[in-house]
Write a protein that holds these residues in place. Structure first.
Motif, PDB file in Angstrom:
ATOM      1  N   GLY A  77     -16.526 -17.214 -14.307  1.00  0.00           N
ATOM      2  CA  GLY A  77     -15.097 -17.376 -14.061  1.00  0.00           C
ATOM      3  C   GLY A  77     -14.401 -16.048 -13.947  1.00  0.00           C
ATOM      4  O   GLY A  77     -13.559 -15.824 -13.089  1.00  0.00           O
ATOM      5  N   VAL A  78     -14.752 -15.119 -14.829  1.00  0.00           N
ATOM      6  CA  VAL A  78     -14.123 -13.802 -14.796  1.00  0.00           C
ATOM      7  C   VAL A  78     -14.460 -13.081 -13.514  1.00  0.00           C
ATOM      8  O   VAL A  78     -13.633 -12.438 -12.882  1.00  0.00           O
ATOM      9  CB  VAL A  78     -14.563 -12.972 -16.018  1.00  0.00           C
ATOM     10  N   SER A  79     -15.719 -13.234 -13.079  1.00  0.00           N
ATOM     11  CA  SER A  79     -16.150 -12.571 -11.852  1.00  0.00           C
ATOM     12  C   SER A  79     -15.401 -13.096 -10.654  1.00  0.00           C
ATOM     13  O   SER A  79     -14.994 -12.352  -9.768  1.00  0.00           O
ATOM     14  CB  SER A  79     -17.654 -12.771 -11.669  1.00  0.00           C
ATOM     15  N   SER A  80     -15.200 -14.454 -10.617  1.00  0.00           N
ATOM     16  CA  SER A  80     -14.512 -15.041  -9.469  1.00  0.00           C
ATOM     17  C   SER A  80     -13.043 -14.670  -9.450  1.00  0.00           C
ATOM     18  O   SER A  80     -12.397 -14.707  -8.418  1.00  0.00           O
ATOM     19  CB  SER A  80     -14.662 -16.568  -9.494  1.00  0.00           C
ATOM     20  N   ALA A  81     -12.463 -14.327 -10.627  1.00  0.00           N
ATOM     21  CA  ALA A  81     -11.058 -13.964 -10.677  1.00  0.00           C
ATOM     22  C   ALA A  81     -10.827 -12.512 -10.321  1.00  0.00           C
ATOM     23  O   ALA A  81      -9.703 -12.076 -10.201  1.00  0.00           O
ATOM     24  CB  ALA A  81     -10.491 -14.250 -12.069  1.00  0.00           C
ATOM     25  N   ASN A  82     -11.914 -11.740 -10.215  1.00  0.00           N
ATOM     26  CA  ASN A  82     -11.765 -10.349  -9.818  1.00  0.00           C
ATOM     27  C   ASN A  82     -11.239 -10.266  -8.389  1.00  0.00           C
ATOM     28  O   ASN A  82     -11.648 -11.033  -7.521  1.00  0.00           O
ATOM     29  CB  ASN A  82     -13.113  -9.622  -9.918  1.00  0.00           C
ATOM     30  N   LEU A  83     -10.337  -9.309  -8.140  1.00  0.00           N
ATOM     31  CA  LEU A  83      -9.710  -9.182  -6.827  1.00  0.00           C
ATOM     32  C   LEU A  83     -10.556  -8.332  -5.905  1.00  0.00           C
ATOM     33  O   LEU A  83     -11.034  -7.262  -6.283  1.00  0.00           O
ATOM     34  CB  LEU A  83      -8.319  -8.553  -6.967  1.00  0.00           C
ATOM     35  N   GLU A  84     -10.709  -8.821  -4.678  1.00  0.00           N
ATOM     36  CA  GLU A  84     -11.384  -8.031  -3.658  1.00  0.00           C
ATOM     37  C   GLU A  84     -10.381  -7.345  -2.740  1.00  0.00           C
ATOM     38  O   GLU A  84     -10.723  -6.420  -2.015  1.00  0.00           O
ATOM     39  CB  GLU A  84     -12.315  -8.927  -2.833  1.00  0.00           C
ATOM     40  N   LEU A  85      -9.114  -7.826  -2.729  1.00  0.00           N
ATOM     41  CA  LEU A  85      -8.068  -7.257  -1.876  1.00  0.00           C
ATOM     42  C   LEU A  85      -6.968  -6.656  -2.740  1.00  0.00           C
ATOM     43  O   LEU A  85      -6.521  -7.262  -3.712  1.00  0.00           O
ATOM     44  CB  LEU A  85      -7.469  -8.334  -0.962  1.00  0.00           C
ATOM     45  N   SER A  86      -6.528  -5.466  -2.353  1.00  0.00           N
ATOM     46  CA  SER A  86      -5.443  -4.813  -3.085  1.00  0.00           C
ATOM     47  C   SER A  86      -4.092  -5.312  -2.575  1.00  0.00           C
ATOM     48  O   SER A  86      -4.001  -5.991  -1.546  1.00  0.00           O
ATOM     49  CB  SER A  86      -5.529  -3.295  -2.903  1.00  0.00           C
ATOM     50  N   SER A  87      -3.039  -4.954  -3.295  1.00  0.00           N
ATOM     51  CA  SER A  87      -1.702  -5.372  -2.882  1.00  0.00           C
ATOM     52  C   SER A  87      -1.321  -4.761  -1.532  1.00  0.00           C
ATOM     53  O   SER A  87      -0.620  -5.384  -0.727  1.00  0.00           O
ATOM     54  CB  SER A  87      -0.679  -4.973  -3.951  1.00  0.00           C
ATOM     55  N   ASP A  88      -1.800  -3.543  -1.258  1.00  0.00           N
ATOM     56  CA  ASP A  88      -1.511  -2.916   0.036  1.00  0.00           C
ATOM     57  C   ASP A  88      -2.172  -3.683   1.174  1.00  0.00           C
ATOM     58  O   ASP A  88      -1.588  -3.849   2.256  1.00  0.00           O
ATOM     59  CB  ASP A  88      -1.998  -1.464   0.044  1.00  0.00           C
ATOM     60  N   GLU A  89      -3.401  -4.163   0.925  1.00  0.00           N
ATOM     61  CA  GLU A  89      -4.101  -4.936   1.950  1.00  0.00           C
ATOM     62  C   GLU A  89      -3.399  -6.274   2.185  1.00  0.00           C
ATOM     63  O   GLU A  89      -3.274  -6.743   3.326  1.00  0.00           O
ATOM     64  CB  GLU A  89      -5.556  -5.152   1.530  1.00  0.00           C
ATOM     65  N   ILE A  90      -2.950  -6.891   1.103  1.00  0.00           N
ATOM     66  CA  ILE A  90      -2.202  -8.146   1.226  1.00  0.00           C
ATOM     67  C   ILE A  90      -0.904  -7.910   2.001  1.00  0.00           C
ATOM     68  O   ILE A  90      -0.514  -8.697   2.874  1.00  0.00           O
ATOM     69  CB  ILE A  90      -1.897  -8.734  -0.163  1.00  0.00           C
ATOM     70  N   ARG A  91      -0.233  -6.816   1.688  1.00  0.00           N
ATOM     71  CA  ARG A  91       1.016  -6.477   2.376  1.00  0.00           C
ATOM     72  C   ARG A  91       0.768  -6.325   3.884  1.00  0.00           C
ATOM     73  O   ARG A  91       1.545  -6.802   4.719  1.00  0.00           O
ATOM     74  CB  ARG A  91       1.593  -5.185   1.801  1.00  0.00           C
ATOM     75  N   GLU A  92      -0.337  -5.663   4.232  1.00  0.00           N
ATOM     76  CA  GLU A  92      -0.677  -5.451   5.645  1.00  0.00           C
ATOM     77  C   GLU A  92      -0.944  -6.784   6.345  1.00  0.00           C
ATOM     78  O   GLU A  92      -0.525  -7.004   7.487  1.00  0.00           O
ATOM     79  CB  GLU A  92      -1.897  -4.537   5.745  1.00  0.00           C
ATOM     80  N   ILE A  93      -1.651  -7.686   5.654  1.00  0.00           N
ATOM     81  CA  ILE A  93      -1.947  -9.004   6.230  1.00  0.00           C
ATOM     82  C   ILE A  93      -0.652  -9.768   6.512  1.00  0.00           C
ATOM     83  O   ILE A  93      -0.461 -10.347   7.581  1.00  0.00           O
ATOM     84  CB  ILE A  93      -2.853  -9.815   5.276  1.00  0.00           C
ATOM     85  N   VAL A  94       0.254  -9.758   5.545  1.00  0.00           N
ATOM     86  CA  VAL A  94       1.517 -10.495   5.689  1.00  0.00           C
ATOM     87  C   VAL A  94       2.366  -9.897   6.804  1.00  0.00           C
ATOM     88  O   VAL A  94       2.924 -10.611   7.644  1.00  0.00           O
ATOM     89  CB  VAL A  94       2.288 -10.498   4.354  1.00  0.00           C
ATOM     90  N   GLU A  95       2.477  -8.572   6.825  1.00  0.00           N
ATOM     91  CA  GLU A  95       3.303  -7.921   7.841  1.00  0.00           C
ATOM     92  C   GLU A  95       2.752  -8.151   9.242  1.00  0.00           C
ATOM     93  O   GLU A  95       3.513  -8.206  10.214  1.00  0.00           O
ATOM     94  CB  GLU A  95       3.393  -6.421   7.549  1.00  0.00           C
ATOM     95  N   THR A  96       1.429  -8.298   9.356  1.00  0.00           N
ATOM     96  CA  THR A  96       0.820  -8.540  10.665  1.00  0.00           C
ATOM     97  C   THR A  96       1.135  -9.941  11.173  1.00  0.00           C
ATOM     98  O   THR A  96       1.429 -10.147  12.355  1.00  0.00           O
ATOM     99  CB  THR A  96      -0.705  -8.355  10.587  1.00  0.00           C
TER     100      THR A  96
END
Length: 218
Positions: A26-45
């Motif tokens: 469970g802990v492993s699956s909750a680890n983030l592979e995407l940073s907030s900057d990457e998420i921001r880029e996805i949303v802005e695109t």
């Protein structure tokens, strides 16, 4: 007896290891592979606009990014998977109007109504002024025509001269009158026992009638 205790301890140890493995998974699956900057880029695109809020939400199995975007006067709430960047949900946020905004809207509406009434009154005033100016102009034109007409009328001296050219004598009477809507001079001339009545167009000086009453006719 000792054998049973060993078996129980083995079972407990196995369960503990199994639970620890599940927890680690469970802990492993909750680890983030995407940073907030990457998420921001996805949303802005994918969603042009201004990101006004970006936060992280976690549970034992998953991690999500909650993003609030403002675009064209509307606000949208997005929820993205923290590992794949996939948009899980998208909703338009309800915009609540504050009492101050309502009061401002009411004031603006009253101002608009006041401006409309002012424009209407100004329009009516301008129309009234225009009508008055038009009436004054028509009266002026009418007076000008009247003066022009009067100035075109020959005077009585000219009428006398014309009449005497038709019949010599003494003018006993001269009047300006209307005959069938036409302005004329009526002139009576006496010469001895003879009399003449002459009618002349008051505008053109044209001799209309020469009526001579002579004693010789009797």
């Amino acid at each position: 007896m000792k054998k049973k205790i060993v078996m129980v301890l083995g079972t407990v140890a196995g369960l503990a290891l199994l639970g620890f493995g599940i927890f680690q998974s469970g802990v492993s699956s909750a680890n983030l592979e995407l940073s907030s900057d990457e998420i921001r880029e996805i949303v802005e695109t994918q969603y042009p606009g201004e990101i006004i809020e970006l936060g992280l939400e976690k549970d034992t199995a998953n991690a999500y990014y909650a993003v609030k975007v403002e675009s064209e006067g509307k606000t949208y709430d997005l929820r993205l998977d923290g590992n794949s960047g996939e948009i899980v949900s998208l909703e338009e946020a309800e915009k609540l109007t504050s009492n101050a905004e309502k009061a401002d809207d009411k004031v603006d509406k009253q101002k608009d109504e006041k401006n409309d009434n002012s424009k209407k009154n100004n329009g009516e005033s301008k129309k009234e002024d225009s009508d008055n100016a038009k009436d004054n102009q028509e009266n002026t034109n009418s007076n000008d025509k009247k003066e022009s007409s009067n100035s075109a009328i020959i005077n009585s001296d000219k009428a006398r001269e014309i009449a005497l050219s038709q019949f010599s004598g003494t003018i006993e009477n001269i009047e300006r009158d209307e005959d069938d809507g036409q302005l004329i001079y009526e002139i009576e001339i006496v010469n001895g026992e003879d009399e003449a009545e002459i009618k002349i167009n008051a505008y053109t000086g044209e001799v209309l009638v020469v009526d001579i009453d002579s004693e010789d006719d009797d």
